[in-house]
Motif scaffolding. Structure first.
Motif, short mmCIF file in Angstrom:
data_model
loop_
_atom_site.label_atom_id
_atom_site.label_comp_id
_atom_site.label_asym_id
_atom_site.label_seq_id
_atom_site.Cartn_x
_atom_site.Cartn_y
_atom_site.Cartn_z
N HIS A 59 12.68 0.59 65.07
CA HIS A 59 11.42 -1.19 65.02
C HIS A 59 10.72 -1.05 63.93
O HIS A 59 10.69 -1.95 63.33
CB HIS A 59 11.15 -1.10 66.09
CG HIS A 59 11.68 -0.57 67.57
ND1 HIS A 59 12.89 -1.94 68.21
CD2 HIS A 59 12.22 0.58 68.05
CE1 HIS A 59 12.52 -1.06 68.73
NE2 HIS A 59 12.93 0.18 69.44
N ASN A 60 10.56 -0.57 63.01
CA ASN A 60 9.23 -0.40 62.24
C ASN A 60 10.44 0.15 60.74
O ASN A 60 9.94 1.10 60.40
CB ASN A 60 7.95 0.33 62.46
CG ASN A 60 7.19 0.11 61.37
OD1 ASN A 60 6.88 -0.45 61.46
ND2 ASN A 60 6.19 1.44 61.28
N GLY A 61 10.34 -1.24 59.95
CA GLY A 61 11.04 -0.80 58.71
C GLY A 61 11.82 -1.78 58.60
O GLY A 61 11.63 -2.93 59.30
N CYS A 62 12.84 -1.89 57.16
CA CYS A 62 14.09 -2.49 56.73
C CYS A 62 14.66 -1.73 56.09
O CYS A 62 14.29 -0.23 56.29
CB CYS A 62 13.33 -3.42 55.54
SG CYS A 62 12.71 -3.15 54.59
N ILE A 63 16.15 -2.40 55.97
CA ILE A 63 17.46 -1.53 55.60
C ILE A 63 17.52 -2.03 53.91
O ILE A 63 17.66 -3.57 54.27
CB ILE A 63 18.15 -1.46 57.25
CG1 ILE A 63 18.24 -1.06 57.73
CG2 ILE A 63 19.85 -0.40 55.41
CD1 ILE A 63 18.97 -1.25 58.76
N MET A 64 17.79 -1.64 52.99
CA MET A 64 18.49 -2.06 51.25
C MET A 64 20.03 -1.54 51.63
O MET A 64 20.08 -0.89 51.57
CB MET A 64 17.47 -1.75 50.52
CG MET A 64 17.95 -1.29 48.86
SD MET A 64 17.09 -1.18 47.76
CE MET A 64 18.48 -0.81 46.80
N LEU A 65 20.74 -2.21 51.57
CA LEU A 65 21.87 -1.80 51.87
C LEU A 65 23.05 -2.71 50.87
O LEU A 65 23.19 -3.23 50.06
CB LEU A 65 22.78 -2.31 53.20
CG LEU A 65 23.04 -1.59 54.79
CD1 LEU A 65 23.57 -2.98 55.26
CD2 LEU A 65 23.67 -0.36 54.00
N ASP A 66 24.00 -1.35 49.75
CA ASP A 66 24.72 -1.39 49.00
C ASP A 66 25.94 -2.25 49.65
O ASP A 66 26.31 -1.88 50.13
CB ASP A 66 24.64 -0.68 48.09
CG ASP A 66 26.34 -1.15 47.06
OD1 ASP A 66 25.46 -1.81 46.51
OD2 ASP A 66 26.62 -0.09 46.50
#
Length: 215
Positions: A59-66
């Protein structure tokens, strides 16, 4: 092996997923320098394996996806996360030829895409925006959970009357439907307003509808 930098257990975490070791190193160092907790994953499978663990903060954060990664692409990873009910904002990092793919990914819920090579400030701005969105979503979810807890505290009769109120029925009609005196309905209605911690009928209807939309 994942590299982890967590300054506080309650702080939001940026999950960086990329098969390029140099990118992981540079992004992790950049996020460390501005005090953002981060975990790096060498491919999508490693990240997905971590995501399904009970200890993963979903729930807490974000994702950086290649986008371009071996075996499981960033797009496929996004689809799998969607099936798992992931609500973390996703930012895609793309090569020039991947822009049409990235645009399609945004149609499926990705928040933004950044082209390689990217400027550090561009990445920081995108991640901070994603974390702000995540924070607002968490506030909204917390408020809904509080409302649902209040709803659970109502008696069966109070719940009946609340449902009738939300349906737009007047006290007199509710009294007839439930075979109660109008005064009894008014008393129960006052108890409902008190337990739900609202001051007006409009506020009561709004919080109930908001909570019902996600239940």
């Amino acid at each position: 092996m994942n590299r982890t930098t967590q300054h506080e257990s309650s702080s939001p975490i940026v999950h960086v997923v990329d098969d390029d070791e140099a990118v992981l190193d540079s992004v992790s160092m950049l996020l460390d320098s501005i005090g953002l907790s981060n975990i790096c994953y060498k491919n999508a499978q490693v990240f997905l394996d971590a995501y399904v663990e009970e200890s993963f903060d979903k729930h807490n954060g974000c994702i950086m996806l290649d986008i371009r990664m071996p075996l499981i692409s960033g797009i496929e990873c996004q689809h799998r996360l969607e099936k798992l009910g992931c609500c973390l904002p996703i930012i895609f990092v793309t090569g020039h030829g991947d822009v049409p793919t990235a645009v399609e990914a945004m149609k499926h819920g990705a928040m933004e895409f950044i082209q390689k090579p990217f400027r550090e400030q561009q990445l920081i701005d995108a991640l901070q925006k994603a974390l702000q969105v995540n924070f607002k979503n968490q506030q909204r979810l917390e408020k809904i959970q509080q409302t649902q807890a209040k709803l659970a505290s109502l008696t069966n009769r109070e719940t009946q009357i609340l449902e009738a109120i939300v349906a737009g029925k007047a006290n007199k009609v509710i009294a007839i439907d439930l075979h109660l005196s109008q005064r009894t309905v008014e008393i129960h209605r006052a108890h409902v307003m008190d337990k739900m911690e609202v001051r007006s009928l409009a506020e009561l209807v709004k919080v109930v509808i908001d909570a019902s939309a996600t239940s």
